[in-house]
Design a protein around this motif. Sequence first.
Motif, PDB file in Angstrom:
ATOM      1  N   ILE A  23       0.834  -1.198   0.000  1.00 39.75           N
ATOM      2  CA  ILE A  23       0.000   0.000   0.000  1.00 39.75           C
ATOM      3  C   ILE A  23       0.876   1.259   0.000  1.00 39.75           C
ATOM      4  CG2 ILE A  23      -1.608   1.340   1.418  1.00 39.75           C
ATOM      5  CD1 ILE A  23      -2.915  -1.322   2.186  1.00 39.75           C
ATOM      6  N   CYS A  24       2.049   1.151   0.630  1.00 44.10           N
ATOM      7  CA  CYS A  24       2.986   2.282   0.651  1.00 44.10           C
ATOM      8  C   CYS A  24       3.732   2.431  -0.670  1.00 44.10           C
ATOM      9  CB  CYS A  24       3.985   2.114   1.791  1.00 44.10           C
ATOM     10  SG  CYS A  24       3.262   2.350   3.419  1.00 44.10           S
ATOM     11  N   GLY A  25       3.476   1.525  -1.614  1.00 45.64           N
ATOM     12  CA  GLY A  25       4.078   1.628  -2.934  1.00 45.64           C
ATOM     13  C   GLY A  25       5.427   0.950  -3.070  1.00 45.64           C
ATOM     14  N   ARG A  26       5.773   0.087  -2.149  1.00 46.83           N
ATOM     15  CA  ARG A  26       7.058  -0.605  -2.208  1.00 46.83           C
ATOM     16  C   ARG A  26       7.021  -1.734  -3.236  1.00 46.83           C
ATOM     17  NH1 ARG A  26       8.699   3.482   0.042  1.00 46.83           N
ATOM     18  NH2 ARG A  26       8.981   3.589   2.276  1.00 46.83           N
ATOM     19  N   LEU A  53      -7.161 -11.446  -0.692  1.00 44.93           N
ATOM     20  CA  LEU A  53      -8.004 -10.265  -0.859  1.00 44.93           C
ATOM     21  C   LEU A  53      -8.727 -10.265  -2.200  1.00 44.93           C
ATOM     22  CD1 LEU A  53      -5.760  -7.498   0.737  1.00 44.93           C
ATOM     23  CD2 LEU A  53      -7.627  -8.797   1.771  1.00 44.93           C
ATOM     24  N   ASN A  54      -8.509 -11.335  -2.980  1.00 46.42           N
ATOM     25  CA  ASN A  54      -9.182 -11.514  -4.264  1.00 46.42           C
ATOM     26  C   ASN A  54      -8.916 -10.349  -5.214  1.00 46.42           C
ATOM     27  OD1 ASN A  54     -10.712 -13.018  -6.073  1.00 46.42           O
ATOM     28  ND2 ASN A  54     -12.613 -11.970  -5.500  1.00 46.42           N
ATOM     29  N   VAL A  55      -7.640  -9.973  -5.334  1.00 42.61           N
ATOM     30  CA  VAL A  55      -7.215  -8.951  -6.289  1.00 42.61           C
ATOM     31  C   VAL A  55      -6.153  -9.566  -7.195  1.00 42.61           C
ATOM     32  CG1 VAL A  55      -7.749  -7.039  -4.726  1.00 42.61           C
ATOM     33  CG2 VAL A  55      -5.438  -7.971  -4.763  1.00 42.61           C
ATOM     34  N   THR A  58      -1.730  -4.472  -8.273  1.00 44.32           N
ATOM     35  CA  THR A  58      -1.593  -3.424  -7.263  1.00 44.32           C
ATOM     36  C   THR A  58      -2.711  -2.393  -7.365  1.00 44.32           C
ATOM     37  OG1 THR A  58       0.792  -3.758  -7.286  1.00 44.32           O
ATOM     38  CG2 THR A  58       0.005  -1.742  -6.270  1.00 44.32           C
ATOM     39  N   ALA A  59      -3.170  -2.106  -8.566  1.00 45.34           N
ATOM     40  CA  ALA A  59      -4.262  -1.140  -8.719  1.00 45.34           C
ATOM     41  C   ALA A  59      -5.513  -1.632  -7.992  1.00 45.34           C
ATOM     42  CB  ALA A  59      -4.556  -0.895 -10.195  1.00 45.34           C
ATOM     43  N   GLN A  60      -5.837  -2.895  -8.149  1.00 47.17           N
ATOM     44  CA  GLN A  60      -6.991  -3.448  -7.448  1.00 47.17           C
ATOM     45  C   GLN A  60      -6.760  -3.465  -5.936  1.00 47.17           C
ATOM     46  OE1 GLN A  60      -7.541  -7.296  -9.245  1.00 47.17           O
ATOM     47  NE2 GLN A  60      -8.911  -6.480 -10.832  1.00 47.17           N
ATOM     48  N   LEU A  61      -5.527  -3.747  -5.534  1.00 47.85           N
ATOM     49  CA  LEU A  61      -5.204  -3.729  -4.106  1.00 47.85           C
ATOM     50  C   LEU A  61      -5.397  -2.335  -3.529  1.00 47.85           C
ATOM     51  CD1 LEU A  61      -4.055  -5.225  -1.629  1.00 47.85           C
ATOM     52  CD2 LEU A  61      -1.800  -4.453  -2.370  1.00 47.85           C
ATOM     53  N   MET A  62      -4.948  -1.319  -4.253  1.00 45.82           N
ATOM     54  CA  MET A  62      -5.116   0.063  -3.791  1.00 45.82           C
ATOM     55  C   MET A  62      -6.592   0.437  -3.712  1.00 45.82           C
ATOM     56  SD  MET A  62      -2.162   1.037  -2.985  1.00 45.82           S
ATOM     57  CE  MET A  62      -2.387   2.769  -2.727  1.00 45.82           C
ATOM     58  N   PHE A  66      -8.459   1.608  -0.351  1.00 44.82           N
ATOM     59  CA  PHE A  66      -9.245   2.839  -0.278  1.00 44.82           C
ATOM     60  C   PHE A  66     -10.644   2.550   0.253  1.00 44.82           C
ATOM     61  CE2 PHE A  66     -12.306   5.740  -2.230  1.00 44.82           C
ATOM     62  CZ  PHE A  66     -11.855   6.937  -1.697  1.00 44.82           C
ATOM     63  N   LEU A  67     -11.293   1.535  -0.299  1.00 46.53           N
ATOM     64  CA  LEU A  67     -12.662   1.203   0.103  1.00 46.53           C
ATOM     65  C   LEU A  67     -12.742   0.776   1.565  1.00 46.53           C
ATOM     66  CD1 LEU A  67     -13.891  -0.727  -3.056  1.00 46.53           C
ATOM     67  CD2 LEU A  67     -14.549   1.574  -2.330  1.00 46.53           C
TER      68      LEU A  67
END
Length: 90
Positions: A23-26, A53-55, A58-62, A66-67
């Motif tokens: 999430i921190c972009g690492r 998390l069913n993603v 990384t875009a889906q994770l972000m 957010f949600l």
Amino acid sequence: MNKRSLHYNQLSPREMQALYLLICGRSTREMAERLQISVHTAHHHRRCVYEKLNVHNTAQLMREAFLEGWLVRREDSNAARGDRRPRHQP
């Protein structure tokens, strides 16, 4: 409790650390360095987080982060650490 929260609760402590770093972009390599593990192991943790998390990326994770409200503004995170400096200096 919603469906996403159930999956979030299935994460191991190490996967939680991996989630935070993602999430921190690492990158996977940066995650490995930070957690002092091999890149292969970091990649495994990343895959497990995505799967639980069913993603798929990384875009889906972000989006999920957010949600779920896992993202905080920088000002909020500074306050949480006890940094009480004003945001703007005159």
